[in-house]
Design a protein around this motif. Sequence first.
Motif, mmCIF file in Angstrom:
data_model
loop_
_atom_site.group_PDB
_atom_site.id
_atom_site.type_symbol
_atom_site.label_atom_id
_atom_site.label_comp_id
_atom_site.label_asym_id
_atom_site.label_seq_id
_atom_site.Cartn_x
_atom_site.Cartn_y
_atom_site.Cartn_z
ATOM 1 N N PRO A 1 0.492 0.580 -36.123
ATOM 2 C CA PRO A 1 0.109 -0.767 -36.500
ATOM 3 C C PRO A 1 -1.083 -1.250 -35.673
ATOM 4 N N THR A 2 -1.886 -2.075 -36.307
ATOM 5 C CA THR A 2 -2.998 -2.688 -35.595
ATOM 6 C C THR A 2 -2.511 -3.958 -34.925
ATOM 7 N N ARG A 3 -3.310 -4.457 -34.017
ATOM 8 C CA ARG A 3 -2.930 -5.691 -33.326
ATOM 9 C C ARG A 3 -2.719 -6.839 -34.298
ATOM 10 N N ALA A 4 -3.541 -6.897 -35.327
ATOM 11 C CA ALA A 4 -3.440 -7.989 -36.293
ATOM 12 C C ALA A 4 -2.112 -7.954 -37.051
ATOM 13 N N SER A 5 -1.562 -6.757 -37.288
ATOM 14 C CA SER A 5 -0.318 -6.665 -38.052
ATOM 15 C C SER A 5 0.919 -6.592 -37.161
ATOM 16 N N SER A 6 0.744 -6.500 -35.856
ATOM 17 C CA SER A 6 1.873 -6.447 -34.931
ATOM 18 C C SER A 6 2.514 -7.819 -34.809
ATOM 19 N N PRO A 7 3.840 -7.844 -34.632
ATOM 20 C CA PRO A 7 4.486 -9.144 -34.429
ATOM 21 C C PRO A 7 4.006 -9.764 -33.115
ATOM 22 N N ALA A 8 4.103 -11.063 -33.045
ATOM 23 C CA ALA A 8 3.712 -11.766 -31.829
ATOM 24 C C ALA A 8 4.560 -11.269 -30.669
ATOM 25 N N PRO A 9 3.974 -11.129 -29.480
ATOM 26 C CA PRO A 9 4.728 -10.623 -28.331
ATOM 27 C C PRO A 9 6.003 -11.415 -28.050
ATOM 28 N N GLY A 10 5.956 -12.712 -28.227
ATOM 29 C CA GLY A 10 7.145 -13.532 -28.016
ATOM 30 C C GLY A 10 8.262 -13.187 -28.983
ATOM 31 N N ALA A 11 7.916 -12.877 -30.235
ATOM 32 C CA ALA A 11 8.924 -12.515 -31.234
ATOM 33 C C ALA A 11 9.586 -11.197 -30.875
ATOM 34 N N VAL A 12 8.799 -10.252 -30.399
ATOM 35 C CA VAL A 12 9.348 -8.949 -30.005
ATOM 36 C C VAL A 12 10.294 -9.124 -28.821
ATOM 37 N N VAL A 13 9.900 -9.944 -27.870
ATOM 38 C CA VAL A 13 10.751 -10.207 -26.704
ATOM 39 C C VAL A 13 12.046 -10.874 -27.153
ATOM 40 N N ASP A 14 11.951 -11.828 -28.060
ATOM 41 C CA ASP A 14 13.157 -12.491 -28.574
ATOM 42 C C ASP A 14 14.086 -11.501 -29.266
ATOM 43 N N GLU A 15 13.523 -10.624 -30.096
ATOM 44 C CA GLU A 15 14.333 -9.605 -30.769
ATOM 45 C C GLU A 15 14.980 -8.671 -29.756
ATOM 46 N N TRP A 16 14.211 -8.264 -28.759
ATOM 47 C CA TRP A 16 14.730 -7.381 -27.715
ATOM 48 C C TRP A 16 15.902 -8.035 -26.983
ATOM 49 N N ARG A 17 15.745 -9.289 -26.624
ATOM 50 C CA ARG A 17 16.818 -10.000 -25.912
ATOM 51 C C ARG A 17 18.050 -10.182 -26.794
ATOM 52 N N THR A 18 17.832 -10.409 -28.069
ATOM 53 C CA THR A 18 18.953 -10.520 -29.006
ATOM 54 C C THR A 18 19.714 -9.196 -29.085
ATOM 55 N N LEU A 19 18.965 -8.106 -29.164
ATOM 56 C CA LEU A 19 19.587 -6.780 -29.197
ATOM 57 C C LEU A 19 20.373 -6.507 -27.920
ATOM 58 N N LEU A 20 19.785 -6.797 -26.764
ATOM 59 C CA LEU A 20 20.476 -6.583 -25.491
ATOM 60 C C LEU A 20 21.737 -7.431 -25.392
ATOM 61 N N ASP A 21 21.648 -8.674 -25.854
ATOM 62 C CA ASP A 21 22.803 -9.568 -25.813
ATOM 63 C C ASP A 21 23.923 -9.047 -26.707
ATOM 64 N N ARG A 22 23.567 -8.620 -27.884
ATOM 65 C CA ARG A 22 24.565 -8.071 -28.813
ATOM 66 C C ARG A 22 25.213 -6.820 -28.222
ATOM 67 N N HIS A 23 24.397 -5.934 -27.677
ATOM 68 C CA HIS A 23 24.915 -4.709 -27.058
ATOM 69 C C HIS A 23 25.884 -5.045 -25.922
ATOM 70 N N ALA A 24 25.517 -5.999 -25.085
ATOM 71 C CA ALA A 24 26.364 -6.380 -23.954
ATOM 72 C C ALA A 24 27.709 -6.933 -24.425
ATOM 73 N N LYS A 25 27.672 -7.811 -25.422
ATOM 74 C CA LYS A 25 28.914 -8.410 -25.924
ATOM 75 C C LYS A 25 29.834 -7.358 -26.532
ATOM 76 N N VAL A 26 29.279 -6.499 -27.359
ATOM 77 C CA VAL A 26 30.085 -5.470 -28.023
ATOM 78 C C VAL A 26 30.607 -4.470 -26.994
ATOM 79 N N SER A 27 29.738 -4.007 -26.108
ATOM 80 C CA SER A 27 30.139 -3.015 -25.097
ATOM 81 C C SER A 27 31.222 -3.548 -24.170
ATOM 82 N N CYS A 28 31.058 -4.786 -23.724
ATOM 83 C CA CYS A 28 32.052 -5.379 -22.825
ATOM 84 C C CYS A 28 33.414 -5.521 -23.507
ATOM 85 N N ALA A 29 33.400 -5.955 -24.747
ATOM 86 C CA ALA A 29 34.661 -6.092 -25.482
ATOM 87 C C ALA A 29 35.332 -4.730 -25.676
#
Length: 133
Positions: A2-30
């Motif tokens: 992907p080119t820079r123009a078509s890449s998601p905004a860095p903040g959106a990627v960070v938000d998605e990453w944090r959502t994934l980590l949070d989901r993983h933590a909740k499921v793994s801990c349970a």
Amino acid sequence: MPTRASSPAPGAVVDEWRTLLDRHAKVSCALEKTLQHEHGIGLSEFEILDRLVDANQGSYRMSDLASDIYLSQSALSRAVARLESDGLVHRSMCTDDRRAIFVCLSDEGRKVHQEARPTHREVLGETWDASDA
């Protein structure tokens, strides 16, 4: 690529990453808590047993298991050692390559997995959906 123009905004990627980590933590801990409480094994040990059950004749080359299970080599070695001391697996040398070690499921390991599998799947299903909320 992907080119820079078509890449998601860095903040959106960070938000998605944090959502994934949070989901993983909740499921793994349970899963960890429930498997330990109800079956006396941790999530890592269950994952190893689960892979061995799915493997050809209940045997897995240690190096292949390390790449498939998402544990460091030392964490995998410790988990396999715990399973081995509990009689759930045993290790054997490869006859063709003396450097290779196989982890093999025991009858007791198969029994523990069979008892823990429904618990794992139930908790996974419950927490996976709940972690979206």
